[in-house]
Design a protein around this motif. Structure first.
Motif, PDB file in Angstrom:
ATOM      1  N   PRO A  60       0.806  -1.218   0.000  1.00 36.27           N
ATOM      2  CA  PRO A  60       0.000   0.000   0.000  1.00 36.27           C
ATOM      3  C   PRO A  60       0.843   1.273   0.000  1.00 36.27           C
ATOM      4  CG  PRO A  60       0.081  -0.934   2.201  1.00 36.27           C
ATOM      5  CD  PRO A  60       0.846  -1.872   1.310  1.00 36.27           C
ATOM      6  N   GLY A  61       2.159   1.146   0.205  1.00 34.13           N
ATOM      7  CA  GLY A  61       3.025   2.327   0.246  1.00 34.13           C
ATOM      8  C   GLY A  61       4.046   2.181   1.359  1.00 34.13           C
ATOM      9  N   PHE A  62       4.712   3.277   1.677  1.00 28.49           N
ATOM     10  CA  PHE A  62       5.619   3.272   2.824  1.00 28.49           C
ATOM     11  C   PHE A  62       4.797   3.270   4.102  1.00 28.49           C
ATOM     12  CE2 PHE A  62       8.952   5.782   0.205  1.00 28.49           C
ATOM     13  CZ  PHE A  62       9.479   4.601  -0.290  1.00 28.49           C
ATOM     14  N   MET A  63       5.365   2.708   5.164  1.00 27.69           N
ATOM     15  CA  MET A  63       4.722   2.756   6.474  1.00 27.69           C
ATOM     16  C   MET A  63       4.615   4.224   6.907  1.00 27.69           C
ATOM     17  SD  MET A  63       3.430   0.814   8.809  1.00 27.69           S
ATOM     18  CE  MET A  63       2.811   1.116  10.458  1.00 27.69           C
ATOM     19  N   VAL A  64       3.482   4.572   7.523  1.00 27.13           N
ATOM     20  CA  VAL A  64       3.276   5.953   7.947  1.00 27.13           C
ATOM     21  C   VAL A  64       3.298   6.050   9.474  1.00 27.13           C
ATOM     22  CG1 VAL A  64       1.910   6.466   5.887  1.00 27.13           C
ATOM     23  CG2 VAL A  64       0.755   5.703   7.979  1.00 27.13           C
ATOM     24  N   GLY A  65       3.361   7.241   9.987  1.00 33.99           N
ATOM     25  CA  GLY A  65       3.269   7.468  11.427  1.00 33.99           C
ATOM     26  C   GLY A  65       4.572   7.946  12.033  1.00 33.99           C
ATOM     27  N   GLU A  66       4.481   8.423  13.252  1.00 28.60           N
ATOM     28  CA  GLU A  66       5.636   9.027  13.925  1.00 28.60           C
ATOM     29  C   GLU A  66       6.788   8.035  14.087  1.00 28.60           C
ATOM     30  OE1 GLU A  66       4.719  10.449  17.819  1.00 28.60           O
ATOM     31  OE2 GLU A  66       6.660  11.415  18.086  1.00 28.60           O
ATOM     32  N   LYS A  67       6.445   6.818  14.509  1.00 27.39           N
ATOM     33  CA  LYS A  67       7.480   5.803  14.736  1.00 27.39           C
ATOM     34  C   LYS A  67       8.228   5.521  13.429  1.00 27.39           C
ATOM     35  CE  LYS A  67       7.952   1.032  16.276  1.00 27.39           C
ATOM     36  NZ  LYS A  67       7.217  -0.210  16.018  1.00 27.39           N
ATOM     37  N   ALA A  68       7.453   5.417  12.343  1.00 27.90           N
ATOM     38  CA  ALA A  68       8.051   5.114  11.042  1.00 27.90           C
ATOM     39  C   ALA A  68       8.943   6.266  10.577  1.00 27.90           C
ATOM     40  CB  ALA A  68       6.960   4.839  10.014  1.00 27.90           C
ATOM     41  N   GLU A  69       8.507   7.495  10.792  1.00 31.68           N
ATOM     42  CA  GLU A  69       9.318   8.651  10.371  1.00 31.68           C
ATOM     43  C   GLU A  69      10.611   8.702  11.175  1.00 31.68           C
ATOM     44  OE1 GLU A  69       8.544  10.091   7.713  1.00 31.68           O
ATOM     45  OE2 GLU A  69       6.393   9.780   7.502  1.00 31.68           O
ATOM     46  N   LYS A  70      10.499   8.433  12.492  1.00 33.87           N
ATOM     47  CA  LYS A  70      11.710   8.450  13.337  1.00 33.87           C
ATOM     48  C   LYS A  70      12.696   7.361  12.926  1.00 33.87           C
ATOM     49  CE  LYS A  70      10.013  10.677  17.498  1.00 33.87           C
ATOM     50  NZ  LYS A  70       9.416  10.481  18.833  1.00 33.87           N
ATOM     51  N   ALA A  71      12.174   6.290  12.377  1.00 33.16           N
ATOM     52  CA  ALA A  71      13.050   5.193  11.946  1.00 33.16           C
ATOM     53  C   ALA A  71      13.677   5.478  10.577  1.00 33.16           C
ATOM     54  CB  ALA A  71      12.266   3.885  11.900  1.00 33.16           C
ATOM     55  N   GLY A  72      13.329   6.615   9.962  1.00 26.60           N
ATOM     56  CA  GLY A  72      13.927   6.959   8.662  1.00 26.60           C
ATOM     57  C   GLY A  72      13.335   6.162   7.509  1.00 26.60           C
ATOM     58  N   THR A  73      12.046   5.862   7.604  1.00 31.53           N
ATOM     59  CA  THR A  73      11.401   5.028   6.584  1.00 31.53           C
ATOM     60  C   THR A  73      11.514   5.628   5.183  1.00 31.53           C
ATOM     61  OG1 THR A  73       9.866   4.223   8.232  1.00 31.53           O
ATOM     62  CG2 THR A  73       9.204   3.933   5.936  1.00 31.53           C
ATOM     63  N   LEU A  74      11.327   6.924   5.074  1.00 33.58           N
ATOM     64  CA  LEU A  74      11.367   7.555   3.753  1.00 33.58           C
ATOM     65  C   LEU A  74      12.737   7.355   3.092  1.00 33.58           C
ATOM     66  CD1 LEU A  74      10.038   9.269   1.578  1.00 33.58           C
ATOM     67  CD2 LEU A  74      10.669  11.310   2.872  1.00 33.58           C
ATOM     68  N   ARG A  75      13.804   7.598   3.872  1.00 32.00           N
ATOM     69  CA  ARG A  75      15.148   7.429   3.310  1.00 32.00           C
ATOM     70  C   ARG A  75      15.437   5.965   2.984  1.00 32.00           C
ATOM     71  NH1 ARG A  75      19.719  10.074   2.433  1.00 32.00           N
ATOM     72  NH2 ARG A  75      18.874  11.977   3.313  1.00 32.00           N
ATOM     73  N   GLU A  76      15.137   5.065   3.919  1.00 22.50           N
ATOM     74  CA  GLU A  76      15.403   3.642   3.666  1.00 22.50           C
ATOM     75  C   GLU A  76      14.569   3.163   2.477  1.00 22.50           C
ATOM     76  OE1 GLU A  76      17.773   1.845   5.032  1.00 22.50           O
ATOM     77  OE2 GLU A  76      18.352   3.540   6.275  1.00 22.50           O
ATOM     78  N   GLY A  77      13.321   3.633   2.418  1.00 21.30           N
ATOM     79  CA  GLY A  77      12.440   3.244   1.317  1.00 21.30           C
ATOM     80  C   GLY A  77      12.973   3.729  -0.021  1.00 21.30           C
ATOM     81  N   MET A  78      13.475   4.953  -0.047  1.00 18.58           N
ATOM     82  CA  MET A  78      14.026   5.482  -1.302  1.00 18.58           C
ATOM     83  C   MET A  78      15.343   4.800  -1.673  1.00 18.58           C
ATOM     84  SD  MET A  78      11.684   7.269  -2.417  1.00 18.58           S
ATOM     85  CE  MET A  78      12.504   7.734  -3.939  1.00 18.58           C
ATOM     86  N   ARG A  79      16.075   4.317  -0.653  1.00 19.21           N
ATOM     87  CA  ARG A  79      17.267   3.515  -0.962  1.00 19.21           C
ATOM     88  C   ARG A  79      16.851   2.235  -1.683  1.00 19.21           C
ATOM     89  NH1 ARG A  79      20.032   1.521   3.578  1.00 19.21           N
ATOM     90  NH2 ARG A  79      21.488   0.724   2.058  1.00 19.21           N
ATOM     91  N   ALA A  80      15.691   1.695  -1.289  1.00 20.23           N
ATOM     92  CA  ALA A  80      15.184   0.491  -1.966  1.00 20.23           C
ATOM     93  C   ALA A  80      14.832   0.822  -3.417  1.00 20.23           C
ATOM     94  CB  ALA A  80      13.984  -0.077  -1.222  1.00 20.23           C
ATOM     95  N   VAL A  81      14.226   1.990  -3.623  1.00 24.01           N
ATOM     96  CA  VAL A  81      13.898   2.415  -4.985  1.00 24.01           C
ATOM     97  C   VAL A  81      15.192   2.567  -5.800  1.00 24.01           C
ATOM     98  CG1 VAL A  81      12.919   4.291  -6.381  1.00 24.01           C
ATOM     99  CG2 VAL A  81      11.756   3.558  -4.274  1.00 24.01           C
TER     100      VAL A  81
END
Lengths: 533, 73
Positions: free
Chosen positions: A382-403
């Motif tokens: 459905p997309g990247f995980m959302v929420g405060e915990k996910a943002e603190k874990a750097g989900t956007l950066r890790e996710g874009m590294r996957a891309v």
């Protein structure tokens, strides 16, 4: 340290027949750290390094290298009394008939630390790594040691600069031959580092631990008292941190997993992966696949069960099953050919990609790419995980590294959309600039974001002006839903095929087999450049 | 074999409980359904046995790794 045995100090030792001396020295090597030390190793529920090697490899295939290395004791007339073997056993052997280089610390000798020689058998920069590198064969590390000992500084008279015995060789191995490590004791320092510099690593629940530094150092540095299991047991190192890939209950299972892992891989990056005779018909159609995705789009289903119906029977070997569980990474076979399967797991957060899942996907993609193992994505994200915990874990950066990593793949990939394929996490599941195929089940749906929920934002002004905003929102949703049908995308040739779920196995087996020439013509090391985000 | 705890794989809310103490269940049976990330996530029996205790209630928030029920093999 073994005590000199009475028969060892024969008065005529200095004039021993050379063949007798060789036999004596070989015998000394087999004694390892002596009976007491071996009994202590067994009492801790652990095998000795020689027992581990024997259980890992094909019977009688060990060709030891450096068996006589060690520390000799001589009397005043320079007659040999005894030899304490080097605390590392290494050599060449065969696994499933194919050659490997392997070695491991001998914990019964000085706890597996270094020995007197300036030339290393194992450890970073050790000879065992040279064997793997120059013979172009996989390396297996059987790790049971805590790295350098401060006693060596006394012997040497100076301290060693970090990197003099560096990881350069370990690093170059990662791009050329498969490296598998089993952590079979408490690993810290260099041995712990080498476990990470592996394509696959496994440890034993309860009897292995791994950390950058153990409890005494933590106590001294942070004043914190913690036991080694809480600091670096499998629950922390495997399940939570993903430091080590897999956890098993016994040493035998760990060795078994290493054999299993290597069975999917070529001996080096200049070869294609081995193809086994397929014992499962490639045209097997599984009737249950037609019903496996629930009609209701908010209902989860078992992706594991789905995968088992598609791959060659019993051919799945999951990497990191207990970490980053929103994603499944699995080596498997389709028609006897090795494939790397990356599947979103709707049972865990609807399959949303979190930082752990992204890291897991990146490692797996790069490994399969390096060894020319075609990738098959089973997409329901459905997309990247959302929420405060996910943002603190750097989900956007890790996710874009996957891309980013997906964008650099050159190995053949197949993308099969099972249900959702949304947003940037969806982009990490295909390599759309290449000819790699995008297939979908009729249950597939995709876009930059789902229509449900997207309408409220995109049509805000129109909705505000409507007499009944809620009813108008439903109307627009229904209108857009018709366009979201995967058949409309297929009409526009935006996906190459929509397939009947029941024919998934035959279709995938065929495309993988058809990619053979492409795979054969792109062997060799992968050149990766650029800066990973 | 000792009683086995069934744990939630996700953080979410208990939406529906589909078993009760005393029920016999087979491996793979759906014991309850959680709601997480707008999805219905089934909690399945990881082994066959008898439900000894259900440790959560409908609408109760659960965290990843929380025990939701106990099964006697």
């Amino acid at each position: 340290m073994s005590a000199p045995r009475p028969e060892a100090g024969q008065p005529e030792a200095a004039t021993l027949d050379p063949l007798d001396e060789l036999a004596f020295r070989r015998d000394e090597a087999q004694r390892q750290g002596g009976e007491t030390a071996i009994a202590r190793q067994h009492a801790a529920g652990r095998l000795t390094v020689r027992e581990r090697i024997a259980r890992l490899i094909d019977p009688d295939s060990f060709r030891e290298v450096g068996s006589l290395a060690g520390t000799g004791r001589y009397d005043q007339q320079n007659r040999l009394l005894s030899v304490t073997p080097a605390p590392y056993v290494a050599g060449l052997a065969r696994i499933d008939g194919r050659p490997v280089a392997l070695g491991g610390e001998d914990f019964t000798v000085r706890g597996g630390t270094t020995f007197g020689s300036s030339r290393r058998k194992g450890g970073q920069g050790g000879f065992v790594e040279d064997l793997a590198f120059h013979y172009r064969i996989p390396l297996v590390n059987l790790i049971d040691g805590a790295g350098g000992s401060v006693t060596s500084i006394q012997k040497r008279g100076h301290s060693v600069f970090p990197g003099v015995h560096g990881f350069e060789r370990s690093v170059s191995l990662l791009g050329t031959v498969p490296v598998a490590s089993a952590v079979l004791g408490t690993a810290a320092g260099g041995p712990a580092g080498r476990a990470i510099l592996s394509h696959f690593s496994v440890m034993v629940r309860g009897s292995s631990q791994i950390f950058a530094a153990g409890p005494p150092v933590v106590k001294r540095s942070l004043g914190m008292t913690i036991d080694k299991e809480s600091l670096g047991g499998a629950r922390v190192a495997v399940d939570e941190a993903g430091t080590i890939h897999n956890a098993v209950d016994t040493e035998d299972e760990a060795l078994q997993q290493i054999r299993r892992f290597l069975s999917y891989l070529p001996s080096n990056c200049w070869e294609a992966p081995p193809v086994l005779p397929a014992d499962d018909p490639v045209d097997r159609c599984e009737e249950r696949l037609a019903q496996i995705v629930p009609q209701k789009r908010t209902q989860a289903y078992s992706m594991h069960r789905l995968l088992q119906m598609v791959i060659d029977r019993d051919s799945g070997f999951e990497i990191q099953p207990s970490h980053g569980k929103a994603l499944i990474t699995m080596l498997a076979r389709l028609g006897g050919r090795s494939v790397g399967i990356i599947a979103n797991n709707p049972m865990v957060y609807g399959g949303a990609m979190d930082a752990a899942a992204a890291r897991k996907q990146i490692h797996f993609m790069e490994m399969c790419d390096t060894f020319h193992i075609p990738l098959v994505f089973f997409v329901d994200v459905p997309g990247f995980m959302v929420g405060e915990k996910a943002e603190k874990a750097g989900t956007l950066r890790e996710g874009m590294r996957a891309v980013f990593a997906a964008g650099r793949l050159t190995v053949p990939t197949l993308t099969l959309v099972i249900r959702k394929c949304y947003g940037m996490a969806g982009m990490a599941t295909c390599n759309k600039n290449d000819i790699d195929l995008k297939l979908a089940w009729p249950s597939g749906e995709w876009g930059s974001l789902p229509i449900q929920g997207g309408v409220a934002a995109a049509f805000a002004r129109e909705l505000r002006a409507a007499p009944d905003p809620a009813a108008r929102e439903k109307e627009i949703e229904a209108e857009l839903a018709a366009y979201a049908s995967p058949f409309r995308s297929a009409e526009a040739f935006a996906v190459e095929e929509v397939i009947d779920p029941r024919e998934t196995r035959p279709v995938l087996c065929e495309f993988i087999a058809l990619a053979d020439k492409r795979q054969q013509s792109s062997l060799g090391p992968r050149l990766r450049s650029g800066v990973s985000p | 074999m000792a009683n086995q705890e069934i744990k939630s794989e996700v953080t979410g809310t208990v939406w529906k409980i589909e078993c009760k103490a005393g029920d016999r269940v087979a491996e793979g049976d759906v014991l309850m359904i959680l709601e997480s990330m707008k999805m219905e996530i089934p909690v399945e029996a990881t082994l066959a046995g008898e439900i000894v205790e259900i440790t959560v209630q409908v609408d109760q928030p659960v965290a990843e790794g929380d025990v939701v029920c106990v099964v006697r093999p």
